[in-house]
Design an enzyme around this catalytic site. Structure first.
Site, PDB file in Angstrom:
ATOM      1  N   HIS A 257      31.023   3.069  41.778  1.00 22.45           N
ATOM      2  CA  HIS A 257      32.236   3.084  40.912  1.00 22.45           C
ATOM      3  C   HIS A 257      32.300   1.928  39.821  1.00 22.45           C
ATOM      4  O   HIS A 257      33.200   1.769  39.318  1.00 22.45           O
ATOM      5  CB  HIS A 257      33.601   3.477  41.605  1.00 22.45           C
TER       6      HIS A 257
ATOM      7  N   SER B  92      22.398  12.440  44.012  1.00 25.41           N
ATOM      8  CA  SER B  92      21.718  12.599  42.792  1.00 25.41           C
ATOM      9  C   SER B  92      20.952  13.559  42.159  1.00 25.41           C
ATOM     10  O   SER B  92      20.089  13.252  41.299  1.00 25.41           O
ATOM     11  CB  SER B  92      21.450  11.242  42.218  1.00 25.41           C
TER      12      SER B  92
ATOM     13  N   ASP C 244      22.796   6.928  37.701  1.00 25.34           N
ATOM     14  CA  ASP C 244      21.993   7.873  38.368  1.00 25.34           C
ATOM     15  C   ASP C 244      20.499   8.144  37.453  1.00 25.34           C
ATOM     16  O   ASP C 244      19.536   8.164  38.053  1.00 25.34           O
ATOM     17  CB  ASP C 244      22.670   9.167  38.585  1.00 25.34           C
TER      18      ASP C 244
HETATM   19  C1  GLA Z   1      28.308   9.287  40.807  1.00 21.50           C
HETATM   20  C2  GLA Z   1      28.115   9.049  39.318  1.00 21.50           C
HETATM   21  C3  GLA Z   1      27.618   7.576  39.264  1.00 21.50           C
HETATM   22  C4  GLA Z   1      28.531   6.587  39.733  1.00 21.50           C
HETATM   23  C5  GLA Z   1      28.731   6.855  41.210  1.00 21.50           C
HETATM   24  C6  GLA Z   1      29.501   5.903  41.858  1.00 21.50           C
HETATM   25  O1  GLA Z   1      27.176   9.294  41.524  1.00 21.50           O
HETATM   26  O2  GLA Z   1      27.187  10.096  38.941  1.00 21.50           O
HETATM   27  O3  GLA Z   1      27.380   7.676  37.930  1.00 21.50           O
HETATM   28  O4  GLA Z   1      29.654   6.716  38.953  1.00 21.50           O
HETATM   29  O5  GLA Z   1      29.041   8.372  41.241  1.00 21.50           O
HETATM   30  O6  GLA Z   1      28.966   4.533  41.990  1.00 21.50           O
END
Ligand code: GLA
Length: 381
Positions: free
Chosen positions: A33, A126, A168
């Site tokens: 985050h 992801s 991601d």
């Molecule tokens: C998700 C979002 C990322 C990132 C994470 C937390 O995976 O897609 O961009 O913010 O949460 O680190």
């Protein structure tokens, strides 16, 4: 070589695709985050990938996307400029819109796409970024990996409406075998760091849906925190840029829950940069300690953990693992566990604790830092 997307394309559309590309999911080692707050992240690309096979649309079609996935085999057909389909195909429409804005795809371009993926959905690995990056790489082979990451990010963020950061898509496009990527999300500085440690991935089986989940809410809280902190420090552009030595001042300036959210982001930012240094120096033991600290911060301050994730991390610690934490957005999904090369007891210990608590197993696998997006050959060698 992954064939299912290419085979599905042939079977569905009766022709050979014009191109195919694949892109990986990811696990984030540390820096959770922080991306949408302008801080650093330290992810690796994993072996699981999404593959997209693409070709021109049916003769006479104008501005049409036809998409099919090995998950359900039914063809989604939409005017990609005008409508956003439900589910996974929305990411493809988003990619086409972004490529159109870069003049890579004409506004009346029709495209057929077949996708296959072994990145589990909703496990925090992801899967959506892998899909978007694979499609963008197949559709726009002339773009550089960073441009591909940008296209995939905007597809997800601006079109699908998930308020994710850039982590991601960036690791999926830029990942390198045997390396973690230290990516500074404000300056966009990218540094590859060798990563050959033994890492376990524990899937809690608890799925989450990011677009409706806590991510959007947390992001709004962070924006609110920046607004208030600007009274103290008018030049503050990103929450992650608040100096870590000024945490007492930050705590005085904010009320809960904004205080806890901001303390997490600022301390996680410092932790991630330190962790990258330790990794470079091969100090895995100290690196592992930071993983535990990061999890604790996610659990207590950012409140993005889940009981299942906490069970895994606590069991890993009791078994003597070097480090463990949730990975990705949290609220379910997967945890990573850093272990010594010879460790044999951590995985069974986690398994026992998890089964005792939830009456079901949690699949555990080993993760290797893998390659980022690349084109795939259309024909078997
Ligand atoms: C998700 C979002 C990322 C990132 C994470 C937390 O995976 O897609 O961009 O913010 O949460 O680190």
């Amino acid at each position: 070589m992954p064939r299912p997307a290419i085979d599905l394309f042939r079977k569905t559309f009766g022709t050979t695709p014009r191109a195919a590309a694949s892109a990986p999911g990811r696990v984030n080692l540390i820096g959770e985050h922080t991306d949408y707050n302008g801080g650093p992240v330290l992810p690796i690309a994993i072996a699981q990938r999404a593959t997209a096979a693409i070709g021109p649309g049916a003769p006479g079609d104008s501005g049409v996307l036809e998409a099919v996935s090995t998950r359900d085999n039914s063809v989604v057909r939409v005017k990609w400029q005008e409508e956003l389909p439900e589910g996974w195909a929305a990411y493809l429409a988003g990619v086409l819109r972004e490529l159109w804005s870069l003049d890579v795809v004409p506004p009346d371009g029709s495209v057929r796409i077949a996708v296959a993926s072994d990145v589990p959905i909703g496990a925090g690995l992801s899967s959506s970024a892998a899909l978007a990056v694979a499609a963008a790489t197949a559709l726009a082979p002339s773009l550089a990996p960073r441009q591909i990451a940008g296209v995939a990010f905007r597809a997800e963020h601006d079109h699908v409406g998930v308020r994710c950061g850039v982590m991601d898509q960036t690791i999926s496009a830029l990942g390198k075998r045997g390396h973690a990527l230290l990516f500074e999300c404000a300056s966009l500085e990218a540094t590859q760091i060798g990563f050959g440690a033994r890492l376990l991935l524990v899937d809690t089986g608890k799925r989450h849906d990011l677009s409706t989940g806590g991510l959007n809410q947390r992001r709004a809280e962070c924006e609110e925190a920046v607004k208030r902190l600007k009274i103290e420090l008018p030049e503050l552009a990103w929450l992650a840029s608040w100096p870590v030595e000024w945490l007492p001042r930050l705590k005085r300036a904010l009320r809960e829950p904004l205080r806890s959210r901001a303390v997490h982001v600022v301390s996680e930012t410092a932790r991630t940069r330190f962790a990258a240094q330790l990794l470079r120096q091969g100090k895995l033991k100290q690196f592992g300690k930071l993983l535990y600290e990061s999890h604790e911060s996610c659990r207590r301050l950012y409140e993005c953990s889940s009981p299942e994730l906490d069970t895994v991390v606590a069991a890993a610690k009791r078994a003597g693992a070097l480090g463990a934490r949730l990975t990705g957005a949290g609220w379910g999904g997967a945890a990573i566990v850093l272990v010594n090369k010879t460790d044999k007891k951590t995985a069974p210990a986690i398994q026992r604790a998890f089964e005792r608590a939830y009456g079901r197993p949690a699949p555990i696998s080993e993760v290797q830092a893998s390659a980022g997006a690349h084109a795939e050959r259309l024909y078997r060698q």
